[in-house]
Every structure is written in C-alpha cells, then in structure tokens.
Design a protein around this motif. Structure first.
Motif, PDB file in Angstrom:
ATOM      1  N   PRO A  39      27.634  21.342  45.136  1.00 35.30           N
ATOM      2  CA  PRO A  39      27.416  21.177  46.594  1.00 35.30           C
ATOM      3  C   PRO A  39      26.133  20.782  46.840  1.00 35.30           C
ATOM      4  O   PRO A  39      25.673  20.072  47.688  1.00 35.30           O
ATOM      5  CB  PRO A  39      27.989  22.300  47.165  1.00 35.30           C
ATOM      6  N   TRP A  40      25.108  21.488  46.020  1.00 37.25           N
ATOM      7  CA  TRP A  40      23.738  21.265  46.506  1.00 37.25           C
ATOM      8  C   TRP A  40      23.172  19.776  45.776  1.00 37.25           C
ATOM      9  O   TRP A  40      22.451  19.221  46.562  1.00 37.25           O
ATOM     10  CB  TRP A  40      22.899  22.315  45.502  1.00 37.25           C
ATOM     11  N   PHE A  41      23.651  19.399  44.718  1.00 33.81           N
ATOM     12  CA  PHE A  41      23.185  18.087  44.222  1.00 33.81           C
ATOM     13  C   PHE A  41      23.816  16.909  45.053  1.00 33.81           C
ATOM     14  O   PHE A  41      23.115  15.864  45.096  1.00 33.81           O
ATOM     15  CB  PHE A  41      23.273  18.023  42.873  1.00 33.81           C
ATOM     16  N   ARG A  42      25.011  16.910  45.440  1.00 28.16           N
ATOM     17  CA  ARG A  42      25.805  15.822  45.971  1.00 28.16           C
ATOM     18  C   ARG A  42      25.691  15.838  47.478  1.00 28.16           C
ATOM     19  O   ARG A  42      26.114  14.933  48.124  1.00 28.16           O
ATOM     20  CB  ARG A  42      27.201  15.733  45.705  1.00 28.16           C
ATOM     21  N   GLY A  43      25.051  17.205  47.863  1.00 26.83           N
ATOM     22  CA  GLY A  43      24.888  17.171  49.424  1.00 26.83           C
ATOM     23  C   GLY A  43      23.599  16.495  49.796  1.00 26.83           C
ATOM     24  O   GLY A  43      22.953  15.808  49.082  1.00 26.83           O
ATOM     25  N   ALA A  44      23.254  16.551  51.040  1.00 29.50           N
ATOM     26  CA  ALA A  44      22.371  15.687  51.627  1.00 29.50           C
ATOM     27  C   ALA A  44      21.651  16.259  52.814  1.00 29.50           C
ATOM     28  O   ALA A  44      22.291  16.998  53.584  1.00 29.50           O
ATOM     29  CB  ALA A  44      22.558  14.229  51.744  1.00 29.50           C
ATOM     30  N   ARG A  45      20.523  15.809  53.021  1.00 30.50           N
ATOM     31  CA  ARG A  45      19.808  16.223  54.492  1.00 30.50           C
ATOM     32  C   ARG A  45      20.261  15.005  55.523  1.00 30.50           C
ATOM     33  O   ARG A  45      20.036  13.810  55.108  1.00 30.50           O
ATOM     34  CB  ARG A  45      18.289  16.442  54.344  1.00 30.50           C
ATOM     35  N   LEU A  46      20.706  15.275  56.607  1.00 30.59           N
ATOM     36  CA  LEU A  46      21.027  14.566  57.638  1.00 30.59           C
ATOM     37  C   LEU A  46      20.194  14.218  58.505  1.00 30.59           C
ATOM     38  O   LEU A  46      19.850  15.205  59.265  1.00 30.59           O
ATOM     39  CB  LEU A  46      22.342  14.665  58.162  1.00 30.59           C
ATOM     40  N   ILE A  47      19.765  12.990  58.867  1.00 30.88           N
ATOM     41  CA  ILE A  47      18.749  12.544  59.841  1.00 30.88           C
ATOM     42  C   ILE A  47      19.148  11.668  60.738  1.00 30.88           C
ATOM     43  O   ILE A  47      20.151  10.805  60.741  1.00 30.88           O
ATOM     44  CB  ILE A  47      17.350  11.981  59.346  1.00 30.88           C
ATOM     45  N   ARG A  48      18.705  11.535  62.136  1.00 34.29           N
ATOM     46  CA  ARG A  48      19.548  10.793  63.147  1.00 34.29           C
ATOM     47  C   ARG A  48      18.405   9.790  63.395  1.00 34.29           C
ATOM     48  O   ARG A  48      17.378   9.939  64.027  1.00 34.29           O
ATOM     49  CB  ARG A  48      19.896  11.610  64.509  1.00 34.29           C
ATOM     50  N   LEU A  49      18.774   8.381  63.370  1.00 28.26           N
ATOM     51  CA  LEU A  49      17.885   7.335  63.868  1.00 28.26           C
ATOM     52  C   LEU A  49      18.370   6.566  64.957  1.00 28.26           C
ATOM     53  O   LEU A  49      19.633   6.498  65.096  1.00 28.26           O
ATOM     54  CB  LEU A  49      17.753   6.344  62.799  1.00 28.26           C
ATOM     55  N   GLN A  50      17.714   6.903  66.101  1.00 29.90           N
ATOM     56  CA  GLN A  50      18.270   6.269  67.496  1.00 29.90           C
ATOM     57  C   GLN A  50      18.194   4.758  67.269  1.00 29.90           C
ATOM     58  O   GLN A  50      17.396   3.979  66.878  1.00 29.90           O
ATOM     59  CB  GLN A  50      17.338   6.564  68.591  1.00 29.90           C
ATOM     60  N   LYS A  51      19.323   3.906  67.767  1.00 28.70           N
ATOM     61  CA  LYS A  51      19.708   2.695  67.842  1.00 28.70           C
ATOM     62  C   LYS A  51      19.989   2.171  69.273  1.00 28.70           C
ATOM     63  O   LYS A  51      20.239   2.765  69.863  1.00 28.70           O
ATOM     64  CB  LYS A  51      20.765   2.227  66.694  1.00 28.70           C
ATOM     65  N   GLN A  52      19.926   0.874  69.276  1.00 26.35           N
ATOM     66  CA  GLN A  52      20.228   0.434  70.843  1.00 26.35           C
ATOM     67  C   GLN A  52      21.529   0.827  71.377  1.00 26.35           C
ATOM     68  O   GLN A  52      21.704   1.038  72.449  1.00 26.35           O
ATOM     69  CB  GLN A  52      19.980  -1.183  70.644  1.00 26.35           C
ATOM     70  N   LEU A  53      22.457   0.576  70.569  1.00 27.62           N
ATOM     71  CA  LEU A  53      23.968   1.354  70.665  1.00 27.62           C
ATOM     72  C   LEU A  53      24.403   2.523  70.572  1.00 27.62           C
ATOM     73  O   LEU A  53      25.485   2.817  70.427  1.00 27.62           O
ATOM     74  CB  LEU A  53      24.841   0.046  70.196  1.00 27.62           C
ATOM     75  N   GLY A  54      23.396   3.368  70.118  1.00 28.31           N
ATOM     76  CA  GLY A  54      23.616   4.686  69.883  1.00 28.31           C
ATOM     77  C   GLY A  54      22.782   5.325  68.653  1.00 28.31           C
ATOM     78  O   GLY A  54      21.606   4.948  68.644  1.00 28.31           O
ATOM     79  N   VAL A  55      23.599   6.087  67.873  1.00 28.00           N
ATOM     80  CA  VAL A  55      22.619   6.924  66.862  1.00 28.00           C
ATOM     81  C   VAL A  55      23.077   6.558  65.440  1.00 28.00           C
ATOM     82  O   VAL A  55      24.491   6.545  65.410  1.00 28.00           O
ATOM     83  CB  VAL A  55      23.001   8.630  67.088  1.00 28.00           C
ATOM     84  N   ARG A  56      22.317   6.308  64.697  1.00 27.71           N
ATOM     85  CA  ARG A  56      22.845   5.979  63.027  1.00 27.71           C
ATOM     86  C   ARG A  56      22.346   7.060  62.193  1.00 27.71           C
ATOM     87  O   ARG A  56      21.343   7.428  62.159  1.00 27.71           O
ATOM     88  CB  ARG A  56      21.897   4.748  62.679  1.00 27.71           C
ATOM     89  N   PRO A  57      23.622   7.811  61.868  1.00 25.86           N
ATOM     90  CA  PRO A  57      23.071   8.939  60.890  1.00 25.86           C
ATOM     91  C   PRO A  57      22.885   8.370  59.420  1.00 25.86           C
ATOM     92  O   PRO A  57      23.355   7.457  58.868  1.00 25.86           O
ATOM     93  CB  PRO A  57      24.242   9.608  60.845  1.00 25.86           C
ATOM     94  N   ILE A  58      21.744   8.710  58.900  1.00 27.87           N
ATOM     95  CA  ILE A  58      21.261   8.584  57.720  1.00 27.87           C
ATOM     96  C   ILE A  58      21.142   9.947  56.556  1.00 27.87           C
ATOM     97  O   ILE A  58      20.524  10.764  56.857  1.00 27.87           O
ATOM     98  CB  ILE A  58      20.033   8.166  57.640  1.00 27.87           C
ATOM     99  N   ALA A  59      22.084   9.888  55.698  1.00 24.56           N
ATOM    100  CA  ALA A  59      21.912  10.956  54.758  1.00 24.56           C
ATOM    101  C   ALA A  59      20.855  10.762  53.445  1.00 24.56           C
ATOM    102  O   ALA A  59      21.034   9.610  52.643  1.00 24.56           O
ATOM    103  CB  ALA A  59      23.381  11.120  54.002  1.00 24.56           C
ATOM    104  N   ILE A  60      20.103  11.717  53.294  1.00 26.45           N
ATOM    105  CA  ILE A  60      18.791  11.496  52.098  1.00 26.45           C
ATOM    106  C   ILE A  60      19.437  12.719  51.072  1.00 26.45           C
ATOM    107  O   ILE A  60      19.178  13.535  51.539  1.00 26.45           O
ATOM    108  CB  ILE A  60      17.590  11.794  52.733  1.00 26.45           C
ATOM    109  N   GLY A  61      19.752  12.153  50.028  1.00 30.21           N
ATOM    110  CA  GLY A  61      20.109  12.963  48.976  1.00 30.21           C
ATOM    111  C   GLY A  61      19.021  13.883  48.164  1.00 30.21           C
ATOM    112  O   GLY A  61      17.866  13.679  48.620  1.00 30.21           O
TER     113      GLY A  61
END
Length: 242
Positions: free
Chosen positions: A32-54
């Motif tokens: 779970p620790w190695f395949r998990g990720a930190r989730l950040i939110r990038l604001q886009k014109q039509l909403g939010v794009r979630p980006i997972a950084i492992g």
C-alpha cells in the motif's frame, strides 16, 4: 542498474531494492505504501484535474524498468503510436501531418481525437491484460502497483483508486499506450486510404473523409470497452479548402 562498488552501501541497497521491486518480490505489507500516491489538484478551465504522484523509490524502480525494457514495447507500438520511448515524437507527428495537409485532396480530411480525463479513466484490468500480452517484462511491476485498488492520500483525506495510471509513474505512458492496441486495430483497419498517428491520449486520423469518419465513429462507440470516453467537443475535423 550499473554495478557499484561493494563499499557503496546506499547504492547497493538501492540497486537491490529496484531489482526486488520490479520482480514484485517486496513484502505484501509494504505494497500500500509503494503503490499509493500523493494526490494533488490542478485547477482547469472545466473543473479540477487530479494528479497522483507516486512514492519516490517506486518512481526510481519504474524509471530503471523503462530504461531497460522499453525498446521491446516500442517495436509493437510503431508506426501508429509514438507516445512512449520515441524521442521528439511530437515534432515527428506534427511534421508528418503538415506534409500530409500540403497534398491533401478535396475528398480527404483530418480528425483530431482526444479523450476525456484519459489517464485517470483507463480500465486497469484491460491494462493488465495488455501488459501481459505486449509487455510481459513489465507485468510483475504492473501487477504489484495496479493489481488492486490504489490508496491516494491528500491533505486530510484518503481515497482508493481503481482506474487509470498514476501520471507520476514512469511506466504509465507505456501502459497507457499499449492498452488500446487491440481496440484500435479493430477500429482502424489497415487501409491505404487512411493514415493514423497517436501520442498518448491525442490522435490524428488523416485520409479519405468517408474512411476516417467511419473510423472515428467506431472509436467513439468502442472506447468505453477500455474505460475511455472520446471528448467530442475537443475533437476537430479539418479539410482542404476547394
């Protein structure tokens, strides 16, 4: 990884870790620790794009695996798919499309294809099946990282992800590139009347208008089979001016 001096304990430990990770030999308790990720939110014109950084070590293992094994995958993607393992792919595609446009006939056209939130929507079971078929050297890594739900952690919350690749994953572009192969072969039958190029979730269909429109219709209908939705409003069609 390159051989290291026996006294370089850290480098040797990293080399051993990468080897074990890419062979899926790490303890299941650590999964779970190695395949998990930190989730950040990038604001886009039509909403939010979630980006997972492992996790950094997992990304290191993925980078080493790509450097060692990507050539065997690239051979299976060419000539139509250039989003992974091809240097200057965007430039190659853009020049090729421009050259086609300069000689296009009146009954020919270009359709630019885009998918909605593609990297986060790809069906993982279809992805693992494609990896097993077209990139078996990546399969232990893929099963370890994507074989079950992925924990994503943000500020003050945690969720589970069961779809898509992590965009911080070095193997992600390869997995995303090979997954649609069988579907695309069905939607884009080989014909001298059309020319196809794809870069990750963007694609170009060039050729006789009736043929590329038929291909596009088939893709819209069948893309959900692998978890993808064609983003109709972002797709464009162009034809030469008579």
């Amino acid at each position: 990884m390159q051989a290291v001096d026996e006294d370089d304990t850290l480098a040797q430990a990293l080399a051993d870790f990468v080897s074990d990770f890419n062979a899926a030999l790490l303890p299941q308790q650590a999964q779970p620790w190695f395949r998990g990720a930190r989730l950040i939110r990038l604001q886009k014109q039509l909403g939010v794009r979630p980006i997972a950084i492992g996790e950094t070590l997992r990304r290191l293992a993925g980078k080493c695996l790509v450097n060692r094994c990507q050539d065997e995958v690239v051979e299976k993607l060419l000539p139509h798919k250039m989003g992974a393992g091809i240097a200057n792919a965007c430039e190659i595609i853009s020049h090729a499309v421009r050259a086609w446009a300069e000689t296009a006939a009146e009954d020919e056209s270009l359709i630019l294809v885009d998918f909605s939130n593609a990297h986060n929507s790809l069906d993982r079971q279809k992805m693992l099946e494609a990896v097993a078929e077209d990139a078996p050297a990546f399969l232990p890594y893929a099963n370890y990282c994507y074989g079950s739900e992925t924990p994503l952690r943000g500020k003050g919350f945690a969720i589970s992800s069961a779809e898509g690749t992590q965009q911080g994953d070095w193997c992600g572009p390869i997995f995303f590139s090979i997954t649609p192969n069988r579907l695309l072969r069905a939607c884009y039958p080989q014909t001298p009347q059309a020319w196809i190029q794809r870069y990750l979730d963007d694609g170009s269909l060039c050729g006789k208008t009736s043929v590329v429109e038929s291909m596009f219709t088939a893709l819209v209908r069948r893309a959900p089979e692998i978890g993808l939705i064609v983003y109709i409003s972002k797709c464009k069609q162009w034809g030469p001016t008579p």
